[in-house]
Design an enzyme around this catalytic site. Structure first.
Site, PDB file in Angstrom:
ATOM      1  N   GLY A  87       0.827  -1.199   0.000  1.00 14.87           N
ATOM      2  CA  GLY A  87       0.000   0.000   0.000  1.00 14.87           C
ATOM      3  C   GLY A  87       0.860   1.247   0.000  1.00 14.87           C
ATOM      4  O   GLY A  87       2.011   1.248  -0.443  1.00 14.87           O
ATOM      5  N   SER A  88       0.310   2.320   0.538  1.00 13.73           N
ATOM      6  CA  SER A  88       0.988   3.611   0.524  1.00 13.73           C
ATOM      7  C   SER A  88       2.080   3.675   1.582  1.00 13.73           C
ATOM      8  O   SER A  88       2.117   2.871   2.524  1.00 13.73           O
ATOM      9  CB  SER A  88      -0.023   4.726   0.779  1.00 13.73           C
ATOM     10  OG  SER A  88      -0.502   4.653   2.121  1.00 13.73           O
ATOM     11  N   GLY A 115       2.084   2.125   5.327  1.00 17.83           N
ATOM     12  CA  GLY A 115       3.187   1.307   5.820  1.00 17.83           C
ATOM     13  C   GLY A 115       3.697   1.786   7.162  1.00 17.83           C
ATOM     14  O   GLY A 115       4.030   0.979   8.040  1.00 17.83           O
ATOM     15  N   GLU A 171       5.589  -3.448   1.130  1.00 17.54           N
ATOM     16  CA  GLU A 171       5.808  -3.103  -0.284  1.00 17.54           C
ATOM     17  C   GLU A 171       4.996  -1.839  -0.527  1.00 17.54           C
ATOM     18  O   GLU A 171       3.775  -1.892  -0.638  1.00 17.54           O
ATOM     19  CB  GLU A 171       5.370  -4.263  -1.177  1.00 17.54           C
ATOM     20  CG  GLU A 171       5.965  -4.197  -2.577  1.00 17.54           C
ATOM     21  CD  GLU A 171       5.097  -3.392  -3.527  1.00 17.54           C
ATOM     22  OE1 GLU A 171       5.361  -2.164  -3.663  1.00 17.54           O
ATOM     23  OE2 GLU A 171       4.175  -3.954  -4.107  1.00 17.54           O
ATOM     24  N   CYS A 217       2.119   0.817  -8.336  1.00 21.25           N
ATOM     25  CA  CYS A 217       3.278   1.294  -7.587  1.00 21.25           C
ATOM     26  C   CYS A 217       4.539   1.281  -8.431  1.00 21.25           C
ATOM     27  O   CYS A 217       5.397   2.154  -8.295  1.00 21.25           O
ATOM     28  CB  CYS A 217       3.468   0.464  -6.321  1.00 21.25           C
ATOM     29  SG  CYS A 217       3.715  -1.305  -6.623  1.00 21.25           S
TER      30      CYS A 217
END
Length: 498
Positions: free
Chosen positions: A234-235, A239, A256, A291
């Site tokens: 995610g963002s 994180g 990630e 991403c």
């Protein structure tokens, strides 16, 4: 109009805990990003108690599952894929509507799940492979270095490619002997839940569980003392929150996170239709919401016009519309907030005096209220603009000129991120030289993007793009602890004493 033959009736999904589907009083309404007034379906909304029950079910299943050999687990996991392909069209139709991306991308999302799953199973013989250290001078022991599963793992996936991303870690966690709780994204949980539940139904109860619900009720998936590992995609902000929550119980994490990938075009780059098609996909696939998409294109000053003209020619053919509509090439952004953010980046670049080129026509009619943004190119912006420094996660790309190779490397690395990058050149030597200086976890040569990812290779970021690796044997090891067993070698000890 949308191809109504492919639009499914409102989908409804429950929780899946300990081998049993569970309904909830509250539900999550899932809306179509192209038509926010339309409800695609409803997903169960778990309570904190549901979360605790899922952790307990996974914990109870762990001894039996972990006691199997990796080969035995792999055999059951292979059987669990039965029927996945048969439902792919329906799953893709639902996924397209809840995420907003075009039908083909939604279909590929499920296909990549299957590909990654099978590649993980091929690693079964390596899961328990040990290393033996023979006695050495002053060390009269034979030491066996091996691995053991962690226990209960939580895997949290984002909205953009939720099914494919799930398979970057789920099969590796299961193959290693862990039991798992999957948390699909609250804004797009339907297709992921459907697929994960079908797989879970073919495994022993509790080995794979699925929880959907608002983030406010999900803390137990991270903070519970019986959760040994959290894998989050995610963002960067997300994180940080996950890492902070996991720190309270010292739970391991794989993160990630976002990227600000640089695609570096050297002076000798081949800029033909083939390479421009690759670059275009690397920037604008999933409306820019990947991403590992290229987020900055750094081009030798002598080649800027070619790159801009090539991208513009492709963007002129853009058809904005519903993901299920025949002929649509680009869908909406997933959320109104992201639409507002991307529009602000474009407006700021235009106000700064940079050249901004926009393409396509915004849909009208029943799609007029959708989260659509016209794709854009920003030519030679000030490097300090947000369209350069922040992850756009939308269909806009800055093109930045450079004069020397050293300058290109400096610009590429001058960012908070370190997920991916690419080097475009006719020289293998230059590709290795420049690619070896990029501070990121994955580098392509003359290509870029998710469709070109080697699904066998470890994947993950540097700097604020995350920690840990998914895929490949390293992805399995991420769900294992290393254990050393030392046996005293009497003969070696006697020789040492004499």
């Amino acid at each position: 109009m949308t191809d109504t033959a492919q639009v499914q009736a409102p989908a409804r999904t429950g929780l899946y805990i300990g081998g049993t589907e569970r309904a909830t009083t509250s539900v999550l309404e899932v809306r179509d990003p192209a038509r926010p007034d339309r409800i695609v379906g409803e997903a169960a909304s778990a309570t904190a108690q549901d979360v605790a029950d899922a952790v307990a079910a996974a914990k109870q299943a762990f001894p039996g599952w972990s006691s199997l050999t990796p080969q035995e687990r792999a055999a059951q996991m292979a059987d669990a894929l039965a029927g996945l392909a048969e439902n792919r069209d329906d799953d893709a139709a639902i996924l397209s509507q809840e995420v907003g991306k075009i039908r083909l991308e939604a279909w590929v999302d499920s296909l990549v799940f299957e590909l990654r799953w099978n590649l993980a199973l091929a690693l079964a013989d390596d899961v328990d492979k040990v290393t033996v250290l023979e006695p050495a001078p002053g060390i009269p022991v034979t030491t066996t270095i091996g691995y053991q599963p962690l226990g209960v793992a939580t895997i949290i996936v984002p909205f953009n490619w939720p099914v494919a991303i799930l398979a970057a870690s789920l099969p590796h966690a299961l193959l290693a002997g862990n039991t798992v709780i999957v948390k699909p994204p609250p804004s797009a949980p339907l297709a992921t839940t459907r697929i994960a539940q079908r797989v879970a139904e073919q495994l022993p109860p509790g080995v794979l569980n699925v929880i959907t619900g608002p983030d406010s009720e999900m803390s137990g998936l991270i903070e519970h003392e019986d959760v040994a590992k959290v894998c989050f995609t995610g963002s960067v902000g997300g994180g940080r929150r996950i890492m902070e929550m996991a720190s309270r119980s010292l739970t391991r994490v794989t993160l990630e996170l976002g990227g600000n990938d640089a695609a570096v075009f050297l002076e000798d780059a081949v800029i033909d239709d083939t390479h421009l098609d690759r670059l275009f996909a690397a920037i604008y696939d999933t409306t820019g919401q990947i991403c590992m998409n290229a987020k900055r294109v750094l081009v030798h000053r002598s080649r800027v016009d070619e790159v801009v003209a090539g991208l513009a020619a492709r963007l002129e053919r853009t058809v904005l519309g519903h993901g299920l509509d025949e002929g649509t090439t680009m869908g909406p952004l997933h959320s109104p907030d992201q639409k507002t953010f991307v529009e602000s980046l474009i407006a700021e670049a235009r106000d700064s005096g940079a050249t901004v080129m926009e393409f396509g026509e915004l849909p009208g009619g029943d799609l007029a209220g959708g989260n659509f943004v016209r794709p854009a190119i920003v030519v030679d912006p000030d490097p300090g603009l947000r369209v350069v420094t922040e992850e756009q996660f939308g269909p806009v790309i800055p093109i930045l000129p450079f004069d020397t190779e050293d300058e290109a490397v400096r610009l590429a690395n001058d960012t908070w991120a370190g997920l991916c990058g690419s080097v475009w050149t006719a020289s293998t030597e230059a590709a290795n030289r420049v690619g070896g200086q990029l501070v990121c976890g994955y580098v392509w040569v003359n290509d870029h993007g998710a469709t070109r990812l080697d699904l066998r290779a470890p994947f993950g970021g540097m700097k604020q793009s995350g920690m840990g690796r998914e895929q490949g044997l390293e992805g399995v090891r991420a769900f294992q602890d290393t254990r050393s067993i030392a046996h005293l070698d009497e003969q070696a000890l006697a020789a040492q004493q004499h």
